[in-house]
Each structure stands twice: as structure tokens, then as C-alpha cells.
Write a protein that holds these residues in place. Structure first.
Motif, short mmCIF file in Angstrom:
data_model
loop_
_atom_site.label_atom_id
_atom_site.label_comp_id
_atom_site.label_asym_id
_atom_site.label_seq_id
_atom_site.Cartn_x
_atom_site.Cartn_y
_atom_site.Cartn_z
N ARG A 21 9.90 -9.33 32.23
CA ARG A 21 8.58 -9.70 31.70
C ARG A 21 8.44 -11.21 31.60
NH1 ARG A 21 9.76 -5.75 27.70
NH2 ARG A 21 10.05 -7.46 26.23
N LEU A 24 8.18 -12.86 35.11
CA LEU A 24 6.85 -12.68 35.71
C LEU A 24 5.80 -13.56 35.02
CD1 LEU A 24 6.76 -8.85 36.38
CD2 LEU A 24 6.54 -10.67 38.08
N ALA A 25 5.87 -13.63 33.69
CA ALA A 25 4.93 -14.47 32.95
C ALA A 25 5.10 -15.94 33.36
CB ALA A 25 5.13 -14.30 31.45
N CYS A 70 1.34 -10.12 39.68
CA CYS A 70 2.04 -10.33 38.41
C CYS A 70 1.42 -9.48 37.31
CB CYS A 70 2.03 -11.81 38.01
SG CYS A 70 3.15 -12.84 38.98
N LEU A 74 3.45 -6.66 35.35
CA LEU A 74 3.60 -6.81 33.90
C LEU A 74 3.05 -5.61 33.15
CD1 LEU A 74 2.86 -10.60 33.38
CD2 LEU A 74 4.88 -9.37 32.58
N VAL A 96 -2.43 -9.95 29.23
CA VAL A 96 -2.34 -9.80 30.69
C VAL A 96 -3.72 -9.44 31.25
CG1 VAL A 96 -1.39 -8.34 32.53
CG2 VAL A 96 0.11 -9.21 30.72
N SER A 160 6.17 -13.36 25.04
CA SER A 160 6.99 -12.43 25.82
C SER A 160 8.46 -12.56 25.49
CB SER A 160 6.79 -12.68 27.33
OG SER A 160 5.52 -12.28 27.72
#
Length: 161
Positions: A21, A24-25, A70, A74, A96, A160
Motif C-alpha cells: 500500500r 503504491l501510494a 494505482c 490500492l 484513493v 498509509s
């Protein structure tokens, strides 16, 4: 002893999900920051305006696809993140979705309209055309959405962890 092994597995799996997570963030937000605050200004600083606009338009399209990917990944990771309390998982999901909404407003709404205005302007460029004011307003709105998405990205990274 077997009862002790199960929680360890959940912790390991949760650690991997948390790492994925966060990765990806960071990829999403970092791409937004690099493009919006480094690459685009640099392109306009060294290239003729029309060429810089064409280059940045391609980069923005690629960034939009990265953002969509993404966001989808996510959302899937959040669905399976048993390491997060439900309220936090919902909050991250809303972050998101808000970022994805910004991407879609820019990519589906503003970018095509701005490209159409550039096309209507012809070889002289949009600045020398009667479409300049309309283009400038759309560009400003696009920049505002990019700023909001960038700030939401920072918030997503911080929450996150």
C-alpha cells in the motif's frame, strides 16, 4: 504452538500488504509531484510553448493511466487489508477515490477539451487564438485539480504507514 503460528502469519501478511500500500501510494504521489512540479515546468522552460505543451500532454496521459492503475490496486489491497481497522480502511478508500476523481476530471474532462482548443487554434498556437481565455481557464482548473490530488497523495502516504 500451532495457535501461535497463525497470528505470526497474519502479521507477516499484514506487513506485506502495508508495504505494498505504501509503495503504491508513493509511486502515485511521487509521479504526480515529479510531473507537475519538475518535468512540466522544465519542459516549458527549455522548449517552445507548443512543443512543451505536446510533450506535457503525453506525460499527463501516461500519468493518468498510472494513477488509475494505482487507484485500482490500492482499492483491492485495502479490501484485503485485515491489518487495518475498518474505519481506517474506509478513510483510505475515500482518499484513493478522491484522488482518482481528480485524475478522471483532468484526464477525461479537461485534457480532451484543452487538446480540442489547441487543435482549433491551429499552427499559430492557442496563445495567439481567440480560444486563449477559455484554454487558460481550463488550464488553471486542471492545475487546481492537480494540486488537490498532490496534497491528497501526501495525506495518503502519511496515513498509509
Amino acid at each position: 504452538m500451532a495457535a501461535d503460528a497463525a497470528p505470526v502469519q497474519v502479521v507477516r501478511s499484514g506487513g506485506r500488504l502495508a508495504g505494498a500500500r505504501l509503495l503504491l501510494a508513493c509511486l502515485w504521489a511521487g509521479g504526480l509531484w515529479a510531473l507537475g512540479y519538475i518535468a512540466a515546468p522544465a519542459a516549458f522552460a527549455v522548449l517552445p510553448s507548443k512543443l512543451a505543451g505536446d510533450v506535457v500532454s503525453v506525460l499527463l496521459s501516461r500519468q493518468a493511466w498510472l494513477s488509475i492503475a494505482c487507484a485500482m490496486l490500492l482499492l483491492v489491497l485495502l479490501k484485503f487489508s485485515a491489518d487495518l481497522p475498518p474505519a481506517r480502511r474506509r478513510f483510505l478508500g475515500w482518499l484513493v477515490l478522491a484522488m482518482l476523481a481528480c485524475t478522471l476530471v483532468i484526464f477525461v474532462g479537461l485534457q480532451p477539451a484543452m487538446a480540442h482548443l489547441r487543435e482549433l487554434a491551429g499552427a499559430g498556437g492557442v496563445r495567439a487564438s481567440p480560444y486563449w481565455t477559455q484554454f487558460a481557464v481550463m488550464h488553471g482548473v486542471s492545475q487546481l485539480f492537480h494540486l488537490v490530488e498532490s496534497l491528497l497523495g501526501a495525506w495518503l502516504i502519511l496515513k498509509s504507514r
